[in-house]
Design a protein around this motif. Sequence first.
Motif, short mmCIF file in Angstrom:
data_model
loop_
_atom_site.label_atom_id
_atom_site.label_comp_id
_atom_site.label_asym_id
_atom_site.label_seq_id
_atom_site.Cartn_x
_atom_site.Cartn_y
_atom_site.Cartn_z
N ARG A 51 0.85 -1.25 -0.17
CA ARG A 51 0.03 0.02 0.07
C ARG A 51 0.86 1.11 0.14
N LEU A 52 2.02 1.26 0.53
CA LEU A 52 2.89 2.23 0.50
C LEU A 52 3.34 2.66 -0.83
N LEU A 53 3.33 1.83 -1.80
CA LEU A 53 4.03 1.89 -3.26
C LEU A 53 2.87 2.91 -4.18
N ASN A 54 1.51 2.98 -3.53
CA ASN A 54 0.88 3.79 -4.43
C ASN A 54 0.13 4.78 -3.54
N GLY A 55 0.59 4.78 -2.34
CA GLY A 55 0.26 6.13 -1.27
C GLY A 55 -1.06 5.70 -0.66
N LEU A 56 -1.60 4.56 -0.69
CA LEU A 56 -2.67 4.29 0.09
C LEU A 56 -2.29 4.29 1.66
N VAL A 57 -1.11 4.00 2.05
CA VAL A 57 -0.56 4.16 3.19
C VAL A 57 0.42 5.17 3.10
N LYS A 58 0.62 6.19 4.19
CA LYS A 58 1.65 6.89 4.14
C LYS A 58 2.82 6.68 5.40
N PRO A 59 4.01 6.72 4.82
CA PRO A 59 4.97 6.48 5.82
C PRO A 59 5.04 7.29 7.04
N THR A 60 5.21 6.72 8.33
CA THR A 60 5.19 7.62 9.39
C THR A 60 6.49 8.41 9.33
N SER A 61 7.68 7.57 9.04
CA SER A 61 8.83 8.19 8.82
C SER A 61 9.64 7.53 7.55
N GLY A 62 10.53 8.14 6.97
CA GLY A 62 11.16 7.65 5.95
C GLY A 62 10.65 8.11 4.38
N THR A 63 11.06 7.82 3.45
CA THR A 63 10.44 8.06 2.16
C THR A 63 10.41 6.96 1.20
N VAL A 64 9.44 7.09 0.41
CA VAL A 64 9.22 6.26 -0.68
C VAL A 64 8.91 6.72 -1.93
N VAL A 91 8.73 6.23 -6.30
CA VAL A 91 8.55 5.03 -7.37
C VAL A 91 8.76 5.91 -8.66
N ASN A 92 9.91 5.36 -9.55
CA ASN A 92 10.39 5.89 -10.69
C ASN A 92 10.55 7.49 -10.35
N ALA A 93 11.40 7.72 -9.21
CA ALA A 93 12.16 8.91 -8.87
C ALA A 93 10.87 10.13 -8.55
N ILE A 94 9.52 9.69 -8.23
CA ILE A 94 8.48 10.47 -7.99
C ILE A 94 8.24 10.12 -6.39
N ASN A 95 8.50 10.92 -5.55
CA ASN A 95 8.54 10.87 -4.00
C ASN A 95 6.95 10.91 -3.56
N LEU A 96 6.56 9.79 -3.08
CA LEU A 96 5.15 9.62 -3.15
C LEU A 96 4.52 10.64 -1.96
N SER A 97 5.31 10.99 -1.06
CA SER A 97 5.00 11.91 0.15
C SER A 97 4.60 13.18 -0.46
N ILE A 98 5.46 13.63 -1.57
CA ILE A 98 5.33 14.85 -2.24
C ILE A 98 4.35 14.78 -3.21
N ASP A 99 4.31 13.90 -4.18
CA ASP A 99 2.99 14.13 -5.18
C ASP A 99 2.51 12.79 -5.35
N ARG A 106 -0.59 12.03 -6.24
CA ARG A 106 -1.46 11.85 -7.36
C ARG A 106 -0.65 11.28 -8.45
N ALA A 107 0.62 12.17 -8.68
CA ALA A 107 1.33 11.89 -9.90
C ALA A 107 1.79 10.16 -9.76
N ALA A 108 2.21 9.88 -8.56
CA ALA A 108 2.77 8.55 -8.41
C ALA A 108 1.63 7.66 -8.61
N ARG A 109 0.61 7.79 -8.09
CA ARG A 109 -0.68 6.85 -7.88
C ARG A 109 -0.80 6.65 -9.55
N ALA A 110 -0.69 7.65 -10.50
CA ALA A 110 -0.92 7.52 -11.98
C ALA A 110 -0.08 6.50 -12.51
N GLN A 111 0.99 6.20 -11.89
CA GLN A 111 2.06 5.34 -12.50
C GLN A 111 1.86 3.76 -11.94
#
Lengths: 199, 225
Positions: free
Chosen positions: B44-57, B59-67, B69-74
């Motif tokens: 679930r972390l990999l498409n932002g259904l769950v947010k990391p409490t700490s650390g970063t995730v 996918v293809n250089a798109i940071n899920l905590s920052i964007d 929506r864009a990550a989810r489209a991928q």
Amino acid sequence: MITVYKAGNSWLHGIPAGRKLLALTLLLLAISIWGRGAIALGAGAVLCQLAFLAAGFGIAGFARQIWAMRWLLLVMLVPGLIFLPWQTAITNTARLVECVLLASVFSFTTKTADLLKTIERAATPLRRVGVNPASIGLVLTMTISSIPLILKFAGNVREAQMARGVQPNIVRTTVPLLVASLKHSDDFAEALMARGVEV
Amino acid sequence: MILLNSVSVTFENKVALSGVSVQLPQQRIGVIGLNGSGKSTFARLLNGLVKPTSGTVAVNAINLSIDARAARAQVGFIFSNPDLQIIMPTVAEDVAFSLRGKGLSAAELDSQVAEALERFGLTELANEAAHSLSSGQKQMLALCAVTIAQPALIVADEPTALLDAANSAQVQNFLLNEWQGQVVLVTHDLGLVETCDVLLRFEAGKLAEVGEPATVIANYKKSFA
Ligand SMILES: Nc1ncnc2c1ncn2[C@@H]1O[C@H](COP(=O)(O)OP(=O)(O)OP(=O)(O)O)[C@@H](O)[C@H]1O
Ligand SMILES: [Mg+2]
């Protein structure tokens, strides 16, 4: 009785969803207001039959839909005949049946996507009060599409009760059904998000 | 490329994942581990259904905590229960739903949907009520609806849990052989992930092992024997 789009090239299929929805609303209103007495209800019945013909489903399609509604008919008619004057019972049932028939012609001949667009357009003024028209359309569509799922939950609940020797009734079914539906709504929300809908 | 940098996830005060760092350039990634070990949380972390409490995730250089929506489209996501993935009433409409907002003409939309349905053997069922399909067909519909959006990565959390052997094999074949993008396949069916390029094993919220499927499976079996 659950109806979904049936592909076709009939005259009714070709009418834009918005106009059809407007016509359906007016007809349903007319039936509820003036649908009393043999002549008015007879006219309504003819109208329903014509609608099925205009949609290219013919007499057979009309008969199939009536057959699909047999339980609804029973549920309406039997208590009515017991507790109301028979004329009232028959009038009420006929009115409801005519409304359901017209509504089913509408859903048979209208693609959900078109209906969705129409509802979104109709709901656009609500944007001013902070309601997103797209979400209204989506909620309505999902409601339509999840009816079979809710029926399946209901079936599961009843089967589970019977397997444990409990005779299911409305109350005993409703409570677990609500719980199951609520439990699934979280998962639904996740699935929506995963498919790119922000909820 | 999937990148996790010291990721922890805590629900209320329950730790679901802790200190996970991993870099995954491989195409076919399998994920195994006992119940409650953190597999779904990872997925679930990999498409932002769950947010990391700490650390970063990322996918293809798109940071899920920052964007997100864009990550989810991928990232396409497949759940175990195909019932809950159906949004529109009919099969074709449900597939078409994945393409909404892409600005396609009606003709382009129809032809893309028809092509996708064909690929998954769903052409005959195009106008059926999606909920009337068998579980196997529904899962193929879910795959069809996800792939038509052309994600770079598909994450599947126990996609075969409710399927019979034949349908499981079909889903496995699609994800591991036909699908040319990256895939993360979470499963309890060890046979399904034997041929993956890499296997991740979770244990009590920690990433216990990353490596060759044969080795990881052997260690997994030892871990609870
Ligand atoms: N939304 C949540 N709220 C509270 N706790 C959660 C939540 N999701 C997961 N957990 C907890 O986090 C831990 C890891 O759960 P996760 O679902 O990732 O495990 P899993 O490996 O997928 O297990 P399974 O094989 O049963 O699917 C579990 O202890 C679980 O109870
Ligand atoms: Mg899980």
